[in-house]
Design a protein around this motif. Structure first.
Motif, PDB file in Angstrom:
ATOM      1  N   GLU A   1       0.816  -1.213   0.000  1.00 13.51           N
ATOM      2  CA  GLU A   1       0.000   0.000   0.000  1.00 13.51           C
ATOM      3  C   GLU A   1       0.852   1.266   0.000  1.00 13.51           C
ATOM      4  O   GLU A   1       0.518   2.250  -0.668  1.00 13.51           O
ATOM      5  CB  GLU A   1      -0.930   0.001   1.216  1.00 13.51           C
ATOM      6  N   LYS A   2       1.961   1.259   0.721  1.00 18.07           N
ATOM      7  CA  LYS A   2       2.802   2.454   0.772  1.00 18.07           C
ATOM      8  C   LYS A   2       3.420   2.769  -0.586  1.00 18.07           C
ATOM      9  O   LYS A   2       3.659   3.929  -0.925  1.00 18.07           O
ATOM     10  CB  LYS A   2       3.899   2.302   1.828  1.00 18.07           C
ATOM     11  N   HIS A   3       3.669   1.711  -1.392  1.00 15.97           N
ATOM     12  CA  HIS A   3       4.222   1.927  -2.728  1.00 15.97           C
ATOM     13  C   HIS A   3       3.198   2.562  -3.664  1.00 15.97           C
ATOM     14  O   HIS A   3       3.535   3.447  -4.458  1.00 15.97           O
ATOM     15  CB  HIS A   3       4.728   0.601  -3.306  1.00 15.97           C
ATOM     16  N   THR A   4       1.959   2.091  -3.579  1.00 15.74           N
ATOM     17  CA  THR A   4       0.909   2.685  -4.412  1.00 15.74           C
ATOM     18  C   THR A   4       0.641   4.122  -3.993  1.00 15.74           C
ATOM     19  O   THR A   4       0.361   4.985  -4.829  1.00 15.74           O
ATOM     20  CB  THR A   4      -0.390   1.862  -4.337  1.00 15.74           C
ATOM     21  N   GLU A   5       0.738   4.404  -2.692  1.00 16.40           N
ATOM     22  CA  GLU A   5       0.549   5.780  -2.214  1.00 16.40           C
ATOM     23  C   GLU A   5       1.667   6.694  -2.707  1.00 16.40           C
ATOM     24  O   GLU A   5       1.435   7.868  -3.030  1.00 16.40           O
ATOM     25  CB  GLU A   5       0.497   5.795  -0.682  1.00 16.40           C
ATOM     26  N   ASN A   6       2.874   6.151  -2.793  1.00 18.76           N
ATOM     27  CA  ASN A   6       4.011   6.936  -3.298  1.00 18.76           C
ATOM     28  C   ASN A   6       3.865   7.272  -4.779  1.00 18.76           C
ATOM     29  O   ASN A   6       4.448   8.241  -5.264  1.00 18.76           O
ATOM     30  CB  ASN A   6       5.325   6.174  -3.074  1.00 18.76           C
ATOM     31  N   LEU A   7       3.089   6.457  -5.498  1.00 18.51           N
ATOM     32  CA  LEU A   7       2.876   6.696  -6.926  1.00 18.51           C
ATOM     33  C   LEU A   7       1.846   7.787  -7.176  1.00 18.51           C
ATOM     34  O   LEU A   7       1.805   8.373  -8.266  1.00 18.51           O
ATOM     35  CB  LEU A   7       2.395   5.404  -7.614  1.00 18.51           C
ATOM     36  N   HIS A   8       1.001   8.045  -6.189  1.00 16.74           N
ATOM     37  CA  HIS A   8      -0.153   8.926  -6.393  1.00 16.74           C
ATOM     38  C   HIS A   8       0.253  10.307  -6.898  1.00 16.74           C
ATOM     39  O   HIS A   8      -0.259  10.771  -7.925  1.00 16.74           O
ATOM     40  CB  HIS A   8      -0.934   9.059  -5.086  1.00 16.74           C
ATOM     41  N   GLN A   9       1.155  10.973  -6.209  1.00 19.61           N
ATOM     42  CA  GLN A   9       1.540  12.335  -6.574  1.00 19.61           C
ATOM     43  C   GLN A   9       2.222  12.411  -7.947  1.00 19.61           C
ATOM     44  O   GLN A   9       1.853  13.252  -8.775  1.00 19.61           O
ATOM     45  CB  GLN A   9       2.431  12.942  -5.489  1.00 19.61           C
ATOM     46  N   PRO A  10       3.209  11.545  -8.227  1.00 17.54           N
ATOM     47  CA  PRO A  10       3.837  11.596  -9.564  1.00 17.54           C
ATOM     48  C   PRO A  10       2.840  11.346 -10.705  1.00 17.54           C
ATOM     49  O   PRO A  10       2.920  11.996 -11.753  1.00 17.54           O
ATOM     50  CB  PRO A  10       4.888  10.476  -9.512  1.00 17.54           C
ATOM     51  N   LEU A  11       1.912  10.418 -10.482  1.00 16.68           N
ATOM     52  CA  LEU A  11       0.939  10.101 -11.535  1.00 16.68           C
ATOM     53  C   LEU A  11       0.046  11.296 -11.846  1.00 16.68           C
ATOM     54  O   LEU A  11      -0.410  11.457 -12.985  1.00 16.68           O
ATOM     55  CB  LEU A  11       0.084   8.895 -11.134  1.00 16.68           C
ATOM     56  N   ASN A  12      -0.208  12.142 -10.850  1.00 16.47           N
ATOM     57  CA  ASN A  12      -1.028  13.332 -11.078  1.00 16.47           C
ATOM     58  C   ASN A  12      -0.379  14.308 -12.053  1.00 16.47           C
ATOM     59  O   ASN A  12      -1.058  15.161 -12.638  1.00 16.47           O
ATOM     60  CB  ASN A  12      -1.305  14.056  -9.753  1.00 16.47           C
ATOM     61  N   PHE A  13       0.932  14.192 -12.254  1.00 17.95           N
ATOM     62  CA  PHE A  13       1.644  15.044 -13.211  1.00 17.95           C
ATOM     63  C   PHE A  13       1.973  14.278 -14.498  1.00 17.95           C
ATOM     64  O   PHE A  13       1.856  14.824 -15.593  1.00 17.95           O
ATOM     65  CB  PHE A  13       2.938  15.582 -12.579  1.00 17.95           C
ATOM     66  N   ILE A  14       2.369  13.029 -14.349  1.00 17.53           N
ATOM     67  CA  ILE A  14       2.798  12.227 -15.503  1.00 17.53           C
ATOM     68  C   ILE A  14       1.637  11.931 -16.449  1.00 17.53           C
ATOM     69  O   ILE A  14       1.748  12.109 -17.677  1.00 17.53           O
ATOM     70  CB  ILE A  14       3.447  10.906 -15.035  1.00 17.53           C
TER      71      ILE A  14
END
Length: 292
Positions: free
Chosen positions: A161-174
């Motif tokens: 879960e912590k890995h998917t949460e870490n992806l959240h912010q970058p994906l909002n830009f990518i």
């Protein structure tokens, strides 16, 4: 569409839908289908209310009949990946947005030809029939929307879960960057090669802008009056405002063979992403209890 856009756009859509899927869970879709009210209201708004609003706006508007047909085509092409992405960024009901995209992709096989034929008839043009191709369309929806989303959900489920949460912010830009690059590529490779002067086409931009804003607000009001929750309401509002300009461009160029109609798709696509995001953000932040 030309060869570049034929490859780039589907690939970009698949990547974006995979990224969206990473942050979803299967239970999100279970909630949509065990309580289908949001889907039914969203489909009703997109398939019936939206074209009706477009017709009311443009019927007496002083523009060429062929441009009116182009606006009706925009109204007939419900939102796709862009609406899913905006819904994700604004923390709306992404599963509802994707479900509406999937259902609409099937229903437009029947509604777009009807709306196009009706538009040619009512605006005194030679009636044209179009065929979107059932199996080709279904295959494209499966490989660019359904499969990437569920692959993303599956991989996201296997990750911590912590890995998917870490992806959240970058994906909002990518993910938005991928969409913008893909759309620009499609518009630049548009075979009509039109040099767009926005001042010259201001008389067309005005009804398009009115259509965009009015449909967003109407979709939100109908959803709230139907007792849908706030996140469902502004999700449907986003779906109403973000029409599939790329699909409209493809139909205009490849099926209708009309540069005048493709102009409408280009004009609408040039501003609708920003304007829809802006209005939906306002609705989300300041109208949690609906519009009085």
């Amino acid at each position: 569409m030309e060869s570049a856009s034929e490859f780039i756009m589907p690939a970009a859509i698949a990547i974006i839908m995979f990224g969206i899927g990473l942050e979803l869970k299967f239970k999100d879709f279970r909630r949509v289908f065990t309580n289908p009210k949001g889907v039914l209201i969203g489909l009703g708004c997109q398939l019936f209310i939206l074209p009706a609003i477009a017709l009311c706006i443009i019927y007496y508007w002083p523009i060429e009949p062929i441009h009116k047909i182009g606006i009706m085509l925009i109204a007939a092409c419900p939102g796709g990946t862009a609406s899913n992405l905006v819904t994700k960024i604004l923390k709306g009901r992404v599963a509802l947005s994707i479900s509406l995209t999937a259902f609409n992709s099937f229903l437009i096989l029947f509604t777009i030809p009807l709306i196009i034929e009706f538009s040619y008839m009512i605006f005194d043009q030679d009636t044209k029939s179009i065929d979107l191709g059932f199996w080709e369309t279904m295959k494209q929806v499966f490989f660019t929307v359904v499969l990437p989303v569920f692959t993303g959900i599956g991989i996201g489920k296997m990750m911590k879960e912590k890995h998917t949460e870490n992806l959240h912010q970058p994906l909002n830009f990518i993910l938005p960057a991928i969409l913008v690059i893909a759309v620009i590529t499609v518009l630049v490779s548009d075979e009509s090669k039109q040099n767009i002067s926005y001042i010259k086409y201001l008389h067309i931009l005005v009804p398009l802008f009115i259509l965009n804003i009015v449909t967003i607000i109407v979709g939100f009001i109908i959803a709230r009056k139907s007792s849908l929750k706030h996140d469902s309401a502004y999700t449907i509002a986003i779906e109403m405002g973000l029409q599939n300009s790329v699909l409209a461009l493809f139909i205009a160029n490849q099926l209708l063979k009309s540069q005048e109609i493709s102009l409408i798709a280009i004009l609408y696509g040039s501003f609708s992403l920003i304007s829809t995001f802006g209005v939906a953000f306002i609705l989300k932040k300041y109208f949690a209890y609906g519009i009085k």
